[in-house]
Design an enzyme around this catalytic site. Structure first.
Site, PDB file in Angstrom:
ATOM      1  N   CYS A   1      36.817  48.448  27.726  1.00 19.94           N
ATOM      2  CA  CYS A   1      37.406  49.745  28.089  1.00 19.94           C
ATOM      3  C   CYS A   1      37.551  49.926  29.596  1.00 19.94           C
ATOM      4  O   CYS A   1      38.019  50.968  30.044  1.00 19.94           O
ATOM      5  CB  CYS A   1      36.542  50.865  27.514  1.00 19.94           C
ATOM      6  SG  CYS A   1      35.022  51.129  28.459  1.00 19.94           S
TER       7      CYS A   1
ATOM      8  N   CYS B   1      33.796  46.799  32.300  1.00 23.36           N
ATOM      9  CA  CYS B   1      33.682  46.439  30.874  1.00 23.36           C
ATOM     10  C   CYS B   1      34.958  45.716  30.425  1.00 23.36           C
ATOM     11  O   CYS B   1      36.061  46.156  30.756  1.00 23.36           O
ATOM     12  CB  CYS B   1      33.488  47.714  30.059  1.00 23.36           C
ATOM     13  SG  CYS B   1      33.662  47.494  28.275  1.00 23.36           S
TER      14      CYS B   1
ATOM     15  N   ASN C   1      -7.212  48.018  36.238  1.00 20.66           N
ATOM     16  CA  ASN C   1      -6.474  48.518  37.400  1.00 20.66           C
ATOM     17  C   ASN C   1      -7.408  48.511  38.609  1.00 20.66           C
ATOM     18  O   ASN C   1      -8.544  48.981  38.498  1.00 20.66           O
ATOM     19  CB  ASN C   1      -5.986  49.952  37.142  1.00 20.66           C
ATOM     20  CG  ASN C   1      -4.931  50.399  38.143  1.00 20.66           C
ATOM     21  OD1 ASN C   1      -5.063  50.165  39.335  1.00 20.66           O
ATOM     22  ND2 ASN C   1      -3.895  51.047  37.648  1.00 20.66           N
ATOM     23  N   PRO C   2      -6.965  47.996  39.752  1.00 23.18           N
ATOM     24  CA  PRO C   2      -7.844  47.994  40.938  1.00 23.18           C
ATOM     25  C   PRO C   2      -8.124  49.419  41.421  1.00 23.18           C
ATOM     26  O   PRO C   2      -9.083  49.660  42.136  1.00 23.18           O
ATOM     27  CB  PRO C   2      -7.048  47.233  41.993  1.00 23.18           C
ATOM     28  CG  PRO C   2      -5.810  46.731  41.353  1.00 23.18           C
ATOM     29  CD  PRO C   2      -5.663  47.395  40.032  1.00 23.18           C
TER      30      PRO C   2
ATOM     31  N   HIS D   1      11.297  51.118  28.565  1.00 25.09           N
ATOM     32  CA  HIS D   1      12.265  51.540  29.595  1.00 25.09           C
ATOM     33  C   HIS D   1      13.392  50.529  29.783  1.00 25.09           C
ATOM     34  O   HIS D   1      14.035  50.481  30.837  1.00 25.09           O
ATOM     35  CB  HIS D   1      11.529  51.805  30.914  1.00 25.09           C
ATOM     36  CG  HIS D   1      10.553  52.938  30.799  1.00 25.09           C
ATOM     37  ND1 HIS D   1       9.514  53.110  31.676  1.00 25.09           N
ATOM     38  CD2 HIS D   1      10.461  53.951  29.906  1.00 25.09           C
ATOM     39  CE1 HIS D   1       8.813  54.183  31.315  1.00 25.09           C
ATOM     40  NE2 HIS D   1       9.363  54.707  30.264  1.00 25.09           N
TER      41      HIS D   1
HETATM   42  C1  BV8 Z   1      12.893  61.859  29.867  1.00 23.07           C
HETATM   43  C2  BV8 Z   1      13.178  51.978  34.172  1.00 23.07           C
HETATM   44  C3  BV8 Z   1      14.003  63.605  28.838  1.00 23.07           C
HETATM   45  C4  BV8 Z   1      14.086  51.957  35.352  1.00 23.07           C
HETATM   46  C5  BV8 Z   1      11.590  53.836  34.441  1.00 23.07           C
HETATM   47  C6  BV8 Z   1       6.403  65.566  31.406  1.00 23.07           C
HETATM   48  C7  BV8 Z   1       5.776  65.977  32.542  1.00 23.07           C
HETATM   49  C8  BV8 Z   1       6.382  65.729  33.788  1.00 23.07           C
HETATM   50  C9  BV8 Z   1       7.609  65.067  33.913  1.00 23.07           C
HETATM   51  C10 BV8 Z   1       8.209  64.662  32.789  1.00 23.07           C
HETATM   52  C11 BV8 Z   1       7.633  64.923  31.537  1.00 23.07           C
HETATM   53  N1  BV8 Z   1       8.449  64.403  30.613  1.00 23.07           N
HETATM   54  C12 BV8 Z   1       9.532  63.838  31.232  1.00 23.07           C
HETATM   55  C13 BV8 Z   1       9.401  63.986  32.558  1.00 23.07           C
HETATM   56  C14 BV8 Z   1      10.325  63.483  33.557  1.00 23.07           C
HETATM   57  C15 BV8 Z   1      10.137  61.976  33.833  1.00 23.07           C
HETATM   58  C16 BV8 Z   1       8.767  61.714  34.397  1.00 23.07           C
HETATM   59  O1  BV8 Z   1       7.865  61.242  33.721  1.00 23.07           O
HETATM   60  N2  BV8 Z   1       8.651  62.006  35.710  1.00 23.07           N
HETATM   61  C17 BV8 Z   1       7.389  61.683  36.429  1.00 23.07           C
HETATM   62  C18 BV8 Z   1       7.749  61.383  37.874  1.00 23.07           C
HETATM   63  C19 BV8 Z   1       6.384  62.789  36.303  1.00 23.07           C
HETATM   64  N3  BV8 Z   1      10.355  61.180  32.635  1.00 23.07           N
HETATM   65  C20 BV8 Z   1      11.651  60.849  32.349  1.00 23.07           C
HETATM   66  O2  BV8 Z   1      12.606  61.159  33.038  1.00 23.07           O
HETATM   67  C21 BV8 Z   1      11.860  60.052  31.071  1.00 23.07           C
HETATM   68  N4  BV8 Z   1      12.954  60.593  30.327  1.00 23.07           N
HETATM   69  O3  BV8 Z   1      11.926  62.557  29.994  1.00 23.07           O
HETATM   70  O4  BV8 Z   1      14.035  62.242  29.241  1.00 23.07           O
HETATM   71  C22 BV8 Z   1      14.980  63.708  27.785  1.00 23.07           C
HETATM   72  C23 BV8 Z   1      14.503  63.762  26.495  1.00 23.07           C
HETATM   73  C24 BV8 Z   1      15.438  63.966  25.470  1.00 23.07           C
HETATM   74  C25 BV8 Z   1      16.804  64.090  25.800  1.00 23.07           C
HETATM   75  C26 BV8 Z   1      17.249  64.000  27.138  1.00 23.07           C
HETATM   76  C27 BV8 Z   1      16.320  63.769  28.149  1.00 23.07           C
HETATM   77  C28 BV8 Z   1      12.296  58.587  31.391  1.00 23.07           C
HETATM   78  C29 BV8 Z   1      11.275  57.911  32.229  1.00 23.07           C
HETATM   79  C30 BV8 Z   1      11.664  56.413  32.399  1.00 23.07           C
HETATM   80  C31 BV8 Z   1      12.233  56.147  33.760  1.00 23.07           C
HETATM   81  N5  BV8 Z   1      12.481  54.697  33.940  1.00 23.07           N
HETATM   82  N6  BV8 Z   1      11.865  52.505  34.544  1.00 23.07           N
HETATM   83  C32 BV8 Z   1      13.629  51.023  36.453  1.00 23.07           C
HETATM   84  O5  BV8 Z   1      12.626  50.322  36.266  1.00 23.07           O
HETATM   85  O6  BV8 Z   1      14.313  50.983  37.476  1.00 23.07           O
HETATM   86  S1  BV8 Z   1      10.039  54.432  34.933  1.00 23.07           S
HETATM   87  C33 BV8 Z   1       9.382  53.174  35.935  1.00 23.07           C
HETATM   88  O7  BV8 Z   1       8.429  53.814  36.767  1.00 23.07           O
HETATM   89  C34 BV8 Z   1       8.617  52.091  35.225  1.00 23.07           C
HETATM   90  O8  BV8 Z   1       9.228  51.688  34.026  1.00 23.07           O
HETATM   91  C35 BV8 Z   1       7.256  52.755  34.989  1.00 23.07           C
HETATM   92  O9  BV8 Z   1       7.271  53.550  33.841  1.00 23.07           O
HETATM   93  C36 BV8 Z   1       7.134  53.663  36.199  1.00 23.07           C
HETATM   94  C37 BV8 Z   1       6.237  53.055  37.238  1.00 23.07           C
HETATM   95  O10 BV8 Z   1       4.930  53.255  36.765  1.00 23.07           O
HETATM   96  P1  BV8 Z   1       3.928  51.979  36.672  1.00 23.07           P
HETATM   97  O11 BV8 Z   1       4.574  50.897  35.909  1.00 23.07           O
HETATM   98  O12 BV8 Z   1       2.652  52.520  36.233  1.00 23.07           O
HETATM   99  O13 BV8 Z   1       3.891  51.453  38.183  1.00 23.07           O
HETATM  100  P2  BV8 Z   1       3.263  52.186  39.471  1.00 23.07           P
HETATM  101  O14 BV8 Z   1       3.854  51.505  40.628  1.00 23.07           O
HETATM  102  O15 BV8 Z   1       3.350  53.638  39.323  1.00 23.07           O
HETATM  103  O16 BV8 Z   1       1.702  51.829  39.374  1.00 23.07           O
HETATM  104  C38 BV8 Z   1       1.317  50.484  39.428  1.00 23.07           C
HETATM  105  C39 BV8 Z   1      -0.174  50.502  39.063  1.00 23.07           C
HETATM  106  O17 BV8 Z   1      -0.613  49.151  39.014  1.00 23.07           O
HETATM  107  C40 BV8 Z   1      -1.028  51.247  40.086  1.00 23.07           C
HETATM  108  O18 BV8 Z   1      -1.961  52.078  39.402  1.00 23.07           O
HETATM  109  C41 BV8 Z   1      -1.753  50.103  40.830  1.00 23.07           C
HETATM  110  O19 BV8 Z   1      -3.062  50.475  41.216  1.00 23.07           O
HETATM  111  C42 BV8 Z   1      -1.802  49.026  39.762  1.00 23.07           C
HETATM  112  N7  BV8 Z   1      -1.821  47.651  40.250  1.00 23.07           N
HETATM  113  C43 BV8 Z   1      -1.260  47.172  41.394  1.00 23.07           C
HETATM  114  N8  BV8 Z   1      -1.486  45.808  41.472  1.00 23.07           N
HETATM  115  C44 BV8 Z   1      -2.164  45.468  40.331  1.00 23.07           C
HETATM  116  C45 BV8 Z   1      -2.367  46.630  39.547  1.00 23.07           C
HETATM  117  N9  BV8 Z   1      -3.015  46.630  38.354  1.00 23.07           N
HETATM  118  C46 BV8 Z   1      -3.489  45.423  37.914  1.00 23.07           C
HETATM  119  N10 BV8 Z   1      -3.311  44.249  38.592  1.00 23.07           N
HETATM  120  C47 BV8 Z   1      -2.655  44.226  39.800  1.00 23.07           C
HETATM  121  N11 BV8 Z   1      -2.513  43.070  40.438  1.00 23.07           N
HETATM  122 ZN    ZN Z   2      33.300  49.797  27.751  1.00 19.63          ZN
END
Ligand code: BV8
Ligand code: ZN
Length: 256
Positions: free
Chosen positions: A158, A155, A221-222, A119
């Site tokens: 551009c 930029c 994962n906790p 990402h």
């Molecule tokens: C796309 C960068 C299409 C930006 C990020 C299929 C089904 C449903 C929906 C979709 C699908 N396919 C696509 C979609 C849409 C969408 C999607 O997945 N939506 C979700 C809501 C269902 N996906 C997209 O939009 C993707 N692009 O599909 O494009 C396309 C294709 C071709 C042509 C044109 C278009 C792009 C997705 C990427 C988005 N960008 N990040 C930024 O960071 O600001 S996603 C971002 O959120 C992160 O990178 C990461 O991926 C996600 C967060 O998830 P986690 O990292 O798992 O974090 P989270 O907080 O959720 O969980 C933390 C975990 O850690 C918990 O379980 C917790 O218990 C645990 N934890 C906490 N403390 C600890 C711990 N574990 C261990 N130790 C600890 N101490």
């Molecule tokens: Zn530019």
């Protein structure tokens, strides 16, 4: 911490280990996860709303401010024992590949080379029009407090708005990056899935595909996630504590 001897044996015998990480692996470095409520003035925002082209087009200063706030948080912290144990593990297995959803550089700062950032990265801004990379001023962004509205730079070529070098919701993952990640899944025999809720696609397919291919999948994962039923081992704990303990169990205490 006691571990299943079979799990440790599989790890010591592994030829290609993939470490698939999410926000939870950086949580012990003080970087809030996506699930953790946004803090302060950002708490009235849903990350998935800010991490979109639409939000940047409508409010470039708000979105740029949010990413500069996150980039500062990453620059003023350090890799934690999870990042360090993963880096130490790389010296004990024939091949280790880190595939992360995180946009921070804490894996690299712990010593891992060739991290696959599915990402993108907070440190690679580019022009939203001509796509050219943009050189950020050195040092920690001077951004006081949170919720700051900071206009993005222009930029030099551009004059287009410079945007964060991350993949926003609705944007495709960079082809080569996704290709490399899929290739890694095809050749791994063991995968750690650490600190991810495994709900963002297409990234979330990785541990499921690895399990389908017969690789040993170890989830750290906790909390429970959708991955529980397919993981070979579900380790309920914080990444820093669990990964350091696994390293010790497999290879004895690692010198930092
Ligand atoms: C796309 C960068 C299409 C930006 C990020 C299929 C089904 C449903 C929906 C979709 C699908 N396919 C696509 C979609 C849409 C969408 C999607 O997945 N939506 C979700 C809501 C269902 N996906 C997209 O939009 C993707 N692009 O599909 O494009 C396309 C294709 C071709 C042509 C044109 C278009 C792009 C997705 C990427 C988005 N960008 N990040 C930024 O960071 O600001 S996603 C971002 O959120 C992160 O990178 C990461 O991926 C996600 C967060 O998830 P986690 O990292 O798992 O974090 P989270 O907080 O959720 O969980 C933390 C975990 O850690 C918990 O379980 C917790 O218990 C645990 N934890 C906490 N403390 C600890 C711990 N574990 C261990 N130790 C600890 N101490
Ligand atoms: Zn530019």
């Amino acid at each position: 911490m006691q571990f299943d001897t079979l799990m440790i044996a599989r790890l010591r015998a592994a030829r290609h280990v993939i470490v698939f990480t999410g926000a939870g692996v950086s949580q012990e470095s003080g970087i809030p996860t996506f699930r953790d409520a946004m803090t302060g003035l950002w708490s009235n925002f849903n990350p998935e709303d800010l991490a979109t082209v639409e939000a940047f087009t409508a409010h470039p200063d708000q979105v740029w401010g949010w990413y500069e706030w996150r980039r500062k948080a990453v620059m003023i912290t350090q890799p934690n024992p999870a990042h360090q144990a993963i880096a130490a593990m790389a010296a004990h297995v024939p091949k280790l590949t880190v595939v992360t959803q995180n946009v921070d550089d804490l894996h690299e700062r712990a010593g891992i080379q060739g991290v696959i950032h599915l990402h993108g990265s907070l440190h690679e801004p580019r022009c939203s029009d001509c796509g050219r990379q943009y050189e950020l001023p050195a040092g920690v962004p001077d951004i006081e407090g949170d919720g700051m509205h900071v206009m993005p730079p222009r930029c030099n070529h551009c004059g287009g708005w410079v945007r964060p070098g991350v993949v926003w919701f609705g944007e495709p993952l960079p082809g080569d990056t996704w290709g490399q990640a899929k290739e890694a899944v095809r050749s791994c025999d063991l995968m750690f899935s650490i600190g991810t809720s495994a709900v963002i696609y297409p990234a979330a397919v990785m541990p499921f595909e690895a399990a389908e291919r017969g690789a040993c999948v170890i989830q750290v994962n906790p909390m429970p996630t959708d991955l529980d039923p397919v993981a070979s081992f579900n380790l309920r704990g914080k990444a820093g504590e669990v990964m350091a303990a696994i390293f010790n169990a497999a290879w004895g205490p690692h010198e930092r």
